[in-house]
Write a protein that holds these residues in place. Structure first.
Motif, mmCIF file in Angstrom:
data_model
loop_
_atom_site.group_PDB
_atom_site.id
_atom_site.type_symbol
_atom_site.label_atom_id
_atom_site.label_comp_id
_atom_site.label_asym_id
_atom_site.label_seq_id
_atom_site.Cartn_x
_atom_site.Cartn_y
_atom_site.Cartn_z
ATOM 1 N N ARG A 63 0.808 -1.227 0.000
ATOM 2 C CA ARG A 63 0.000 0.000 0.000
ATOM 3 C C ARG A 63 0.840 1.274 0.000
ATOM 4 N N ALA A 64 1.792 1.375 0.907
ATOM 5 C CA ALA A 64 2.597 2.599 1.010
ATOM 6 C C ALA A 64 3.416 2.839 -0.259
ATOM 7 N N ARG A 65 4.006 1.785 -0.806
ATOM 8 C CA ARG A 65 4.835 1.949 -2.016
ATOM 9 C C ARG A 65 3.981 2.257 -3.245
ATOM 10 N N VAL A 66 2.790 1.660 -3.310
ATOM 11 C CA VAL A 66 1.886 1.959 -4.430
ATOM 12 C C VAL A 66 1.456 3.425 -4.380
ATOM 13 N N LEU A 67 1.100 3.918 -3.196
ATOM 14 C CA LEU A 67 0.725 5.330 -3.072
ATOM 15 C C LEU A 67 1.886 6.246 -3.456
ATOM 16 N N ALA A 68 3.100 5.865 -3.083
ATOM 17 C CA ALA A 68 4.277 6.663 -3.451
ATOM 18 C C ALA A 68 4.499 6.630 -4.964
ATOM 19 N N LEU A 69 4.256 5.470 -5.597
ATOM 20 C CA LEU A 69 4.430 5.367 -7.044
ATOM 21 C C LEU A 69 3.386 6.211 -7.777
ATOM 22 N N ILE A 70 2.180 6.258 -7.260
ATOM 23 C CA ILE A 70 1.140 7.100 -7.864
ATOM 24 C C ILE A 70 1.574 8.563 -7.845
ATOM 25 N N THR A 71 2.086 9.013 -6.712
ATOM 26 C CA THR A 71 2.577 10.389 -6.591
ATOM 27 C C THR A 71 3.744 10.629 -7.550
ATOM 28 N N ASP A 72 4.652 9.664 -7.639
ATOM 29 C CA ASP A 72 5.809 9.775 -8.521
ATOM 30 C C ASP A 72 5.370 9.805 -9.990
ATOM 31 N N HIS A 73 4.390 8.997 -10.338
ATOM 32 C CA HIS A 73 3.875 8.968 -11.714
ATOM 33 C C HIS A 73 3.285 10.322 -12.099
ATOM 34 N N GLU A 74 2.527 10.919 -11.185
ATOM 35 C CA GLU A 74 1.951 12.236 -11.445
ATOM 36 C C GLU A 74 3.034 13.298 -11.593
ATOM 37 N N ALA A 75 4.085 13.207 -10.778
ATOM 38 C CA ALA A 75 5.189 14.170 -10.858
ATOM 39 C C ALA A 75 5.985 13.997 -12.148
ATOM 40 N N HIS A 76 6.009 12.783 -12.688
ATOM 41 C CA HIS A 76 6.759 12.507 -13.919
ATOM 42 C C HIS A 76 6.196 13.300 -15.105
ATOM 43 N N ARG A 77 4.924 13.650 -15.046
ATOM 44 C CA ARG A 77 4.325 14.440 -16.123
ATOM 45 C C ARG A 77 5.085 15.737 -16.365
ATOM 46 N N ASP A 78 5.592 16.339 -15.293
ATOM 47 C CA ASP A 78 6.296 17.619 -15.412
ATOM 48 C C ASP A 78 7.750 17.464 -15.829
ATOM 49 N N THR A 79 8.313 16.268 -15.685
ATOM 50 C CA THR A 79 9.731 16.076 -15.973
ATOM 51 C C THR A 79 9.993 15.191 -17.180
ATOM 52 N N CYS A 80 8.979 14.575 -17.741
ATOM 53 C CA CYS A 80 9.167 13.662 -18.876
ATOM 54 C C CYS A 80 9.694 14.427 -20.090
ATOM 55 N N PRO A 81 10.763 13.939 -20.712
ATOM 56 C CA PRO A 81 11.304 14.635 -21.881
ATOM 57 C C PRO A 81 10.358 14.613 -23.079
ATOM 58 N N LEU A 82 9.400 13.704 -23.098
ATOM 59 C CA LEU A 82 8.442 13.657 -24.204
ATOM 60 C C LEU A 82 7.310 14.665 -24.032
ATOM 61 N N ARG A 83 7.107 15.146 -22.823
ATOM 62 C CA ARG A 83 6.011 16.079 -22.554
ATOM 63 C C ARG A 83 6.475 17.513 -22.329
ATOM 64 N N THR A 84 7.738 17.704 -21.980
ATOM 65 C CA THR A 84 8.241 19.045 -21.689
ATOM 66 C C THR A 84 9.073 19.557 -22.858
ATOM 67 N N PRO A 85 9.102 20.853 -23.075
ATOM 68 C CA PRO A 85 9.915 21.410 -24.158
ATOM 69 C C PRO A 85 11.404 21.108 -23.936
ATOM 70 N N GLN A 86 12.087 20.820 -25.019
ATOM 71 C CA GLN A 86 13.511 20.530 -24.948
ATOM 72 C C GLN A 86 14.308 21.822 -24.827
ATOM 73 N N GLU A 87 15.530 21.715 -24.337
ATOM 74 C CA GLU A 87 16.397 22.894 -24.226
ATOM 75 C C GLU A 87 16.626 23.507 -25.597
ATOM 76 N N GLY A 88 16.651 24.801 -25.646
ATOM 77 C CA GLY A 88 16.922 25.496 -26.888
ATOM 78 C C GLY A 88 15.685 25.766 -27.728
ATOM 79 N N ARG A 89 14.575 25.140 -27.381
ATOM 80 C CA ARG A 89 13.338 25.368 -28.123
ATOM 81 C C ARG A 89 12.550 26.482 -27.442
ATOM 82 N N THR A 90 11.883 27.268 -28.242
ATOM 83 C CA THR A 90 11.069 28.346 -27.684
ATOM 84 C C THR A 90 9.613 28.083 -28.003
#
Length: 92
Positions: A63-90
């Motif tokens: 239970r505790a690790r699954v809840l932590a993974l859910i939080t981590d999965h949601e946070a990955h949305r902001d850091t995923c290289p496929l979803r965030t603009p790449q460096e040098g792009r405007t």
């Protein structure tokens, strides 16, 4: 010698228009990038997996690790290289 056929395809009545349906695969340009699969049967130990097209593949048991993974999965949305603009792009 094989017969040559001319006219409407077999099975289509004369004068009956054929319906052309829109392609069901057409969308709005969005497609899934990441998946979160949670399995939590009643009375059993919950499990979860988080996968992303960027190569991220994580899993959790309990239970505790699954809840932590859910939080981590949601946070990955902001850091995923496929979803965030790449460096040098405007932004347009």
């Amino acid at each position: 010698m094989p017969e040559l056929s001319v006219g409407e395809p077999k099975g289509v009545a004369e004068g009956v228009p054929t319906a052309v349906r829109p392609d069901p695969q057409q969308g709005d340009g969005r497609y899934p990038v990441a998946w979160l699969h949670i399995c939590a049967p009643r009375g059993a130990v919950p499990t979860a997996t988080s996968k992303c097209l960027c190569g991220r593949d994580r899993s959790a048991v309990g239970r505790a690790r699954v809840l932590a993974l859910i939080t981590d999965h949601e946070a990955h949305r902001d850091t995923c290289p496929l979803r965030t603009p790449q460096e040098g792009r405007t932004a347009a």
